[in-house]
Design an enzyme around this catalytic site. Sequence first.
Site, PDB file in Angstrom:
ATOM      1  N   TYR A  34       0.829  -1.206   0.000  1.00  0.00           N
ATOM      2  CA  TYR A  34       0.000   0.000   0.000  1.00  0.00           C
ATOM      3  C   TYR A  34       0.865   1.259   0.000  1.00  0.00           C
ATOM      4  CZ  TYR A  34      -3.980  -2.916   1.566  1.00  0.00           C
ATOM      5  OH  TYR A  34      -4.955  -3.862   1.694  1.00  0.00           O
ATOM      6  N   HIS A  92       0.222 -11.329   2.309  1.00  0.00           N
ATOM      7  CA  HIS A  92      -0.805 -10.583   1.571  1.00  0.00           C
ATOM      8  C   HIS A  92      -1.501 -11.453   0.525  1.00  0.00           C
ATOM      9  CE1 HIS A  92      -1.810  -6.236   0.096  1.00  0.00           C
ATOM     10  NE2 HIS A  92      -2.866  -7.022   0.083  1.00  0.00           N
TER      11      HIS A  92
END
Length: 261
Positions: A34, A92
């Site tokens: 991110y 992730h």
Amino acid sequence: MGFGTFARKGGDGIEAMLVALETGYRHLDTAQDYGTETEVGQAVQRSGLNRDDVFITTKIATGNLGAGALISSLRQSLDNLQVDQLDLTLIHWPSPNNAVPLAVYIEQLAEAHELGLTRLIGVSNFTIAMLEEAQAILGDLKIANNQFELNPLLQNKKLANYCIKMGISVTCYLPIARGILGGVPEIAQIAARHGATPEQVALAFEFAKGYIAIPTSSRADRIRSNYLATKLVLSAAEIATIETVDRGQRVIDPAWGPDWD
């Protein structure tokens, strides 16, 4: 109730996180991919809250799953976040096309826990088969959480039910389906009955199912509005109605992703 930090970058991103923390959110969800770990760290520092009062999750990028890479990347995340330890560290995504064998990164995740870099470990976007394989590798060290796309239009019941049965908490990403739930008549009717927003209804549904949800927004009014879902109690009949609107409508589905349950 968590606050997602995808796209919450720079000064505006920090301000959004500060609004969330001031409103009552105590869980910030970030990820190496991110690029918002630094903002999360600064928001927590500026909030005046004690470190122990804010639960911080980050996720290991697929590029950091190879042998010897995960631990050093997590140490960098800790530096970015200005903390000594993560509350929860997730993988992730499974390695695309299994380029890195699952055991390689799951064993490193266990090592990160042993080193005290993270209190809890978990995964994201893992199927039931992957969860079983990972847990077999981990032995007595439990998978605490699986984060995956879940909202009224994609309820992922088979995977979610498995996780709950196995004591793995479920975190819903895209929990408000990017704001399109007002177009679902059943949800719009429930929202009108409660004087609530469709997004609040979706979140209240997820909380009623025992899930964690991490909506995000850049707008202070929406951040505060979403938080009010923690006060909204749906009836058993309303929950049953929402269960009927599941369309299997997946948004995040990369070509290299897993074979979903």
